[in-house]
Every structure is written in structure tokens, then in C-alpha cells.
Design a protein around this motif. Structure first.
Motif, short mmCIF file in Angstrom:
data_model
loop_
_atom_site.label_atom_id
_atom_site.label_comp_id
_atom_site.label_asym_id
_atom_site.label_seq_id
_atom_site.Cartn_x
_atom_site.Cartn_y
_atom_site.Cartn_z
N PHE A 154 2.45 4.70 -1.23
CA PHE A 154 3.54 4.28 -2.11
C PHE A 154 4.81 4.25 -1.28
N ASP A 155 5.48 3.07 -1.23
CA ASP A 155 6.71 2.96 -0.47
C ASP A 155 7.89 2.98 -1.44
N LYS A 156 8.74 3.97 -1.25
CA LYS A 156 9.82 4.25 -2.18
C LYS A 156 10.87 3.13 -2.22
N ILE A 157 11.10 2.43 -1.09
CA ILE A 157 12.25 1.53 -1.01
C ILE A 157 12.16 0.39 -2.03
N ASN A 158 10.97 -0.09 -2.30
CA ASN A 158 10.87 -1.16 -3.30
C ASN A 158 9.70 -0.94 -4.26
N LYS A 159 9.36 0.35 -4.45
CA LYS A 159 8.32 0.72 -5.42
C LYS A 159 7.02 -0.03 -5.16
N HIS A 160 6.71 -0.21 -3.88
CA HIS A 160 5.56 -1.05 -3.51
C HIS A 160 4.35 -0.19 -3.16
N LEU A 161 3.17 -0.65 -3.57
CA LEU A 161 1.93 0.03 -3.29
C LEU A 161 1.15 -0.73 -2.23
N LEU A 162 0.53 0.00 -1.31
CA LEU A 162 -0.36 -0.57 -0.32
C LEU A 162 -1.64 0.26 -0.30
N THR A 163 -2.78 -0.40 -0.18
CA THR A 163 -4.06 0.29 -0.15
C THR A 163 -4.84 -0.13 1.08
N PHE A 164 -5.50 0.85 1.70
CA PHE A 164 -6.25 0.63 2.94
C PHE A 164 -7.63 1.27 2.80
N ILE A 165 -8.66 0.51 3.14
CA ILE A 165 -10.03 1.00 3.09
C ILE A 165 -10.37 1.70 4.40
N ASN A 166 -10.96 2.88 4.28
CA ASN A 166 -11.37 3.67 5.43
C ASN A 166 -12.72 3.17 5.93
#
Length: 754
Positions: free
Chosen positions: A78-90
Motif C-alpha cells: 500500500f503506497d500512502k502518497i496516492n492510496k495506491h495498491l500494488l500486488t506481487f506474486i512470490n
């Protein structure tokens, strides 16, 4: 980049692609849509940037969760600067961080803001969400659905505790990050958070075990301590006082007194570092670059901080970020030992570069020791240009291939504690049909020397010498004119001819666009701005060649991309044809990350076709640019954002012939790609290929998020013009993109699986 004079922008016919119709509008009005494209490779110093188009990081917060139910812990950011979500598969490589950017999982998560951490509060092995509520803490419970997707259900809008006057909310600050951990080792998740003025840490014990005998999803708390650990932190500095008598003023249960000094911000991470059962505390503060670790010499039920490390970890390389570090604890290298990640938590200060520190746990899971591996975790695999990104398609070295120049608000300068604006060059080192990019320089033509408050570029031939010049906006509302002084046909050389060339009156964060609005052969100027509107200036350059623009409208087309109730829009415009009609469309990026689409640009009020083009939302506060990068008859859209990265979205290309039954026998003169049956059943279908059957062809298939469907690519040789395609049986039904590459061109098609 808007449309400079030809040949700087090439427009080709486009395939009409699937797009959702808007209420009251017909599908024919809407141009082809865009899908995320992660297939174009980007390199730096010979290494592949695996997350090149992920969009960068600025204030990331890290948590682990198994997204695809394969037993491996994936990464939620979760990136606070623009309320953006990123997801990464292990990918599960032992003893090594190995992730694949997988944005398709973001759609499952609810809207989040300020901070968000994943912690399993009901012991079902699925991490739940704790996130900021209004002056409090909200909780979402996670469940796995039969189709393997995740569902998040709001179970507590505000976590509450039982006070002497009745139930009260657990107060939390938007700039803080509380700690969610089992403090007393009874099996449920408790809360540690600073009081309202930021002096003492309050301890709220979860009553699930006491009330139900299990760590249930019923979240109810008792405040067991207003001064957990018996220490305090100074209101003026990050100095720590041990053995505090804890007689200071508290924010709860009494109502907050706003006449007192308010809490400015702290981050907390609670860990048992010495395997004695009592949690130590790692603290970051808003105005400081370091982490403080407090040693708990007490017990799980009676905490007492007896020592501290002011520069944690002093035994290795201490954390030294620009400001306000936040620590996160999760296993990122697949060795079953949680590691330490530290990132900047201040959205307004600090750098996007060298700002995510990864400490590998070289001790044990019970007694961790942290050894610094990199200060650029994840970022070393991304294109990230600092704070806010403004990418432009432009052929910088005049080799006929379109490159990418990206401006920014700036990169943090530790010496001056400020930002230096600059341009970053991704040079196209591929071909017209197979582009690939190399990050050549992060300071193109050394423009950082001018210390502008932002460089938001637009290119066009402004001096009529046949090559592209640059107008760059800045945060203060000024435009700076850079003339291309290179000989015709040579690589661009930008020379600052007129700093503060003109001011857009009353505007901040000016984002220029050059386009011949009145079709008089001269490029006019359209400027976006922080207020979310557009300013239109007509080109009134004199016969002597003195460049000038005259204001026509400061509310051009009645465009306003602000969300209802918000003061800012950060409009960033681009104009280009998007379909086979050749008519110009206006696209405007906005503060919330939605791209607005307009037509009828010859009218006083433009027609808005879409306020959320193709569902694109990569974060906002960045520029956009359009071109056809690989001559596949579909436009490619670069999208910048506040995090400083770039996302790429593309329209599919050539028209294809589809059907249920086999088409006529293919011949060597066939020009269309033929595919049947469509929709495909049982994960297989047949292709009849265009072109010379004796040439190699490469086939790739992607989902709508740009993720390859295994096998990633197949290369076919020989004289057969018919290919039987069998997709993996686990490929879910839906719409996919097929790319067939031949030595002559790239064919793109839609594939529908039943």
C-alpha cells in the motif's frame, strides 16, 4: 506529449476494441479501450527491470498474503502518497526475493487510505486488514471464495474499547502507523498506538480469548495501559525517557484538548528480538531519519523499557532515510525467517530513490539479526524518477525509434533537503516492430543544474527549424523554453533559451500540451494545472520568430477533473486521434488517477465520453502521452503518477477474422489473422497465419493485466500456416490478448475462453 507537427507523431488506423458503454452514450462514440501492457522490456546497466511498468514507489507499506492460494506468501504494498495498491506474486525461489508484478489482484481489495497493514486476527491463516478510519482504526475480515479469489468484509468501522464512560473508539492518527501484534502471547491480536499528543504508547488488549476462548473475529478491546513500557517520547524531538512516572496528559479516555501540542507522527513495529516473550518496540518519527529500538526488560503482561538503540540497527548499517522511516516485518527471501523492510512514511518529503531498505534476517526466526542487503528494494527493478512523473514519447536520438523522456517534480537532494527536477531517458534500442528500452540517463542534458521546482515537458517544433523543442511547466506556474540546438537529424540537445518564459496566471503545477487547435499550422498551448482546469493559449508568434502565446480561455472546454468536494484536480492533458476516424480526442489525467476522455473539441463545451477511461487508475498527479510505439495499429499510452513511476497501456492492433467454423483454405497471400472456433472451448483453438509460411512466427498470450499465460511464448517454424493452440487447463475463462509476431509485423487479437 501532445501532437507536435509531423513526423514527430505517427497516427495509424486502429482496431475498435472492447469498451464499456456509458449511460446515455452509444458504443460507437467511444474509441478503442486500453489494457495494461507489461510486455515491452526495459534494461538498466544490462539488467532487466522486472517491474519496469509497475509505476514506482514512494511511501510503501509492506504486508504478506497468499494471493493465488499456492502456499507461498505474496507481497501486498500500500503506497500512502496516492492510496495506491500494488500486488506481487512470490515465485518461491529459496533464499532470494523473487516476485512478479501482478496488478490483477488489486481489484479484490477495498479502498484504503493513509496506512494499511495485513494481520490475521481470527487465526484462519488469511491475513485481515487493519487500516486508518476517521481518527480511528477500521478492520476488514478476509475470506477465500470457491473460485480462489479473496473477499474483504468490513467488520469494524472503528475498533472500540470499554472505558469507564462506555465504549470509545481507539484513537489513531493518519500520519502514524500503529503496531498490531499479540503483546501478551494469548493468541489474539492487540493494539499499540501513541496517545493523541504522541508522548506515551497506549496498550489495548484484545478480549477475544477472554470472551470466547478463541481468537475470533469479534474485535473488542480493553485499555490495559496508558503508558505501555513506562517510557515517553519528547513532544519536541525524538528523545526517549525511560522509567517515566507516566503522570503526563493522556488523550483517552478524556476528550482531546486541541489547545495542547498535537501529535506529529510516529510509526511502531513490535517484535520479540531476544526470544524472551516480551515485545521490543521499533519507532520512527516524522522529523528524523533514524529508527529507535527500545528493549523490553519486562514481561508480556508488564512491559518495561530498560534500554534503547538510537540508531537501529547499530550492529549493522543503521537506518538513515531522508525522514520519517517506517519498519515492516515479513519474509521476502523465502527462508522462513521474517526480514525487515524500512521505507519513508512522509508523503510530502523524502525520495522515491534509495528509500526502501531491505535488511535480511541473518539470525533466526526467534532471535532475528538484520543485515542490510539494499537500500533500493523493489525500486531497482522499476522505472522511478522521483516525486511525480510526466512521461513523453519522443525520438531523442533521431534514429527513427520512439524513446521516452520523463520529467518529474524532482529527486530528493540530501545536501539541500530539497528536490531537483530532471529528465530521465529510456532509449528505444529495439526495432519499429519490437521496441525495447534502456535506461540511459537519469539526468538528460544535465537539466537538474537549473533547480526548477518541477520539469513537466511537452515537445514540438516551436522555432520552425524542423526539430522538436521543449516547453516545460513547473510547480510554481511558470513555463521554461528549451530550444533544441542540435543540427537537424542529430540527437536532441536542449538549451535553456528562456527561463520563466511565461506564467500561467493563478495556476500551480502547470502541465503543458502542444497541439494545433485552430489548424493554422502553428502549435498552440494547452496547460493543465493543480485546480483541475485547462488553459488554452493561441500561438501568436510574430513574423520575426519571437515565440509568444495569447490566452484565449482559462476554462477551455469547461473541463474540470476535480472530484466532488476536493480542491485539486492536477489536470494533465494530451490530444490525439484514437480511432480510424482520425478525429482528435482529449485525454486528461487527474489527481485521483482517473483519465477523462473528451470529444467535440471545436465546441465551447466539450463532450465528456468517459470519466474513467478503460478503468485505468495508476495513482494520479502525473502526465500522460500517446503514440503507436510498435506500429501495430493501436495507440500506446504512458501514464505517470505521484509515486514517480510509469505505467504502459495499449490498444490492440490489426483486425482479425473470427468464426465458429474453419475459414477457407489459407494461401500465401493471406493478410488477415484467422482464428476459430471463437469463443474457444476446452482451452484450444486454431490459427490460420498470414504471411510466408516458411518464416518463423512467435505467439504470446496475455490476460488483460498484461500477465503472460504459460507457456509465455511459442516459436513456430516450418511451412505450416495452421497452428493448433492449447492453453493450460487451469487458465480461467475470460478475455485474453494474443500477439503473433512475424518478421514483417505484429498481429494482435482478442481470444475469448468459455
Amino acid at each position: 506529449m501532445c501532437k507536435p507537427k509531423l513526423p514527430f507523431l505517427r497516427i495509424l488506423p486502429l482496431l475498435v476494441f472492447l469498451h464499456c458503454a456509458l449511460p446515455g452514450k452509444t458504443l460507437a462514440q467511444v474509441p478503442p479501450g486500453f489494457v495494461r501492457n507489461q510486455s515491452l522490456p526495459v534494461y538498466h546497466n544490462g539488467l532487466t527491470l522486472h517491474f519496469a511498468w509497475a509505476g514506482g514507489l514512494h511511501n510503501p507499506q509492506f504486508s504478506a498474503i497468499d494471493l493465488n492460494n499456492d502456499g507461498l506468501q505474496d507481497l501486498f504494498v500500500f503506497d500512502k502518497i496516492n492510496k495506491h495498491l500494488l500486488t506481487f506474486i512470490n515465485n518461491g525461489t529459496p533464499n532470494e526475493p523473487d516476485y512478479t508484478f501482478a496488478p490483477e489482484y488489486v481489484q479484490w481489495f477495498p479502498p484504503l487510505h493513509d496506512w494499511a497493514l495485513l494481520t490475521d486476527f481470527n487465526a484462519d491463516e488469511l491475513p485481515d486488514i487493519f487500516t486508518y478510519g476517521i481518527a480511528g482504526i477500521s478492520a476488514y475480515q478476509t475470506t477465500r471464495l470457491p473460485d480462489n479469489s479473496l473477499q474483504f468484509t468490513l467488520v469494524e468501522e472503528q475498533l472500540r474499547f470499554n472505558s469507564f464512560s462506555g465504549p470509545l473508539n481507539i484513537l489513531a492518527n493518519s500520519s502514524d502507523i500503529p503496531a498490531f501484534t499479540d503483546v501478551n502471547n494469548d493468541g489474539d491480536v492487540d493494539v499499540l498506538t501513541f496517545d493523541f499528543v504522541g508522548k506515551y504508547v497506549e496498550y489495548y488488549e484484545n478480549q477475544s480469548q477472554e470472551l470466547t476462548g478463541t481468537p475470533s473475529d469479534t474485535l473488542w478491546f480493553e485499555q490495559l495501559s496508558e503508558c505501555w513500557g513506562k517510557f515517553s517520547e519528547s513532544g519536541a524531538t525524538n528523545a526517549v525517557l525511560l522509567n517515566d512516572d507516566c503522570d503526563g496528559w493522556f488523550s483517552a479516555p478524556a476528550p482531546p484538548d486541541f489547545s495542547r501540542q498535537m501529535h506529529s507522527g510516529s510509526t511502531l513495529l513490535a517484535l520479540d528480538l531476544n526470544n524472551d516473550g516480551a515485545k521490543e518496540l521499533i519507532v520512527g518519527d516524522v522529523s528524523y531519519p533514524n529508527l529507535i529500538m527500545l528493549t523490553n526488560g519486562g514481561t508480556p503482561d508488564d512491559a518495561l523499557m530498560t534500554d534503547f538503540d538510537l540508531n537501529f540497527p547499530a550492529y549493522d548499517v543503521p537506518v538513515n532515510l531522508p525522514v520519517f522511516p517506517a519498519a515492516f516485518y515479513t519474509d521476502v527471501n523465502n527462508d522462513a525467517k521474517p526480514d525487515l523492510l524500512v521505507a519513508v512514511n512522509d508523503r510530502n518529503n523524502g525520495s522515491s530513490l534509495n528509500s526502501v531498505w531491505y535488511y535480511q534476517n541473518t539470525g533466526t526466526a526467534e532471535t532475528p539479526l538484520f543485515t542490510l542487503q539494499t537500500n533500493n528494494f523493489m525500486l531497482q527493478n522499476m522505472v522511478d524518477v522521483g516525486l511525480r512523473s510526466y512521461p513523453v514519447w519522443i525520438d531523442c536520438n533521431n534514429d527513427g525509434l520512439t524513446d521516452i523522456l520523463t520529467g518529474s517534480y524532482g529527486v530528493y537532494n540530501f545536501a539541500t533537503a530539497g528536490y531537483q527536477a530532471r529528465l530521465t531517458l529510456l532509449q528505444n534500442t529495439g526495432t519499429a516492430y519490437h521496441p525495447q528500452f534502456e535506461l540511459v540517463t537519469a539526468d538528460f542534458d544535465s537539466l537538474s543544474q537549473y533547480n526548477f521546482r518541477g520539469l513537466f515537458p511537452a515537445f514540438g517544433d516551436l522555432d520552425n527549424d524542423g526539430d522538436p523543442d521543449m516547453l516545460a511547466g513547473d510547480e510554481l506556474g511558470f513555463l521554461h523554453y528549451f530550444e533544441n540546438t542540435a543540427p537537424l537529424g542529430s540527437p536532441i540537445n536542449l538549451t535553456l533559451t528562456q527561463p520563466n518564459f511565461m506564467e500561467v496566471t493563478g495556476a500551480d503545477a502547470v502541465t503543458p500540451c502542444l497541439y494545433d487547435v485552430d489548424a493554422d499550422g502553428a502549435l498552440d498551448l494547452i496547460c493543465g494545472e493543480r485546480a483541475g482546469k485547462l488553459n488554452y493559449y493561441r500561438n501568436t508568434t510574430t513574423e520575426t520568430g519571437t515565440l509568444s502565446f495569447t490566452l484565449v480561455s482559462n476554462f477551455w472546454g469547461a473541463v474540470d477533473v476535480r472530484e466532488l468536494g476536493t480542491p485539486y484536480g492536477y489536470s494533465a492533458p494530451v490530444i490525439a486521434p484514437l480511432d480510424s476516424t482520425g478525429q482528435p480526442f482529449l485525454l486528461v489525467n487527474s489527481d485521483n488517477g482517473h483519465i477523462h476522455l473528451y470529444t467535440n473539441l471545436d465546441q465551447p463545451v466539450f463532450t465528456e465520453l468517459d470519466s474513467f477511461l478503460s478503468g485505468i487508475n495508476d495513482g494520479g498527479r502525473g502526465g500522460i502521452s500517446l503514440t503507436d510505439i510498435n506500429t501495430n495499429n493501436g495507440m500506446d499510452l504512458l501514464v505517470g503518477n505521484a509515486r514517480g513511476g510509469i505505467a504502459l497501456f495499449s490498444q490492440p492492433g490489426d483486425t482479425i477474422e473470427v468464426g465458429i467454423l474453419p475459414p477457407a483454405q489459407a494461401t500465401g497471400t493471406q493478410t488477415a489473422l484467422r482464428i476459430y472456433p471463437m469463443p474457444a472451448e476446452n482451452h484450444n483453438f486454431t490459427l490460420q497465419l498470414p504471411g510466408n509460411p516458411n518464416q518463423p512466427r512467435q505467439l504470446s498470450i496475455f490476460n488483460l493485466q498484461g500477465q503472460p499465460v504459460n507457456p509465455i511464448t511459442q516459436i513456430y517454424t516450418g511451412n505450416s500456416q495452421t497452428i493448433q493452440v492449447q492453453l493450460p487447463p487451469q487458465t480461467p475463462p475470460g478475455l485474453y490478448l494474443l500477439a503473433l509476431t512475424t518478421p514483417q509485423k505484429v498481429y494482435t487479437a482478442k481470444v475469448v475462453l468459455k
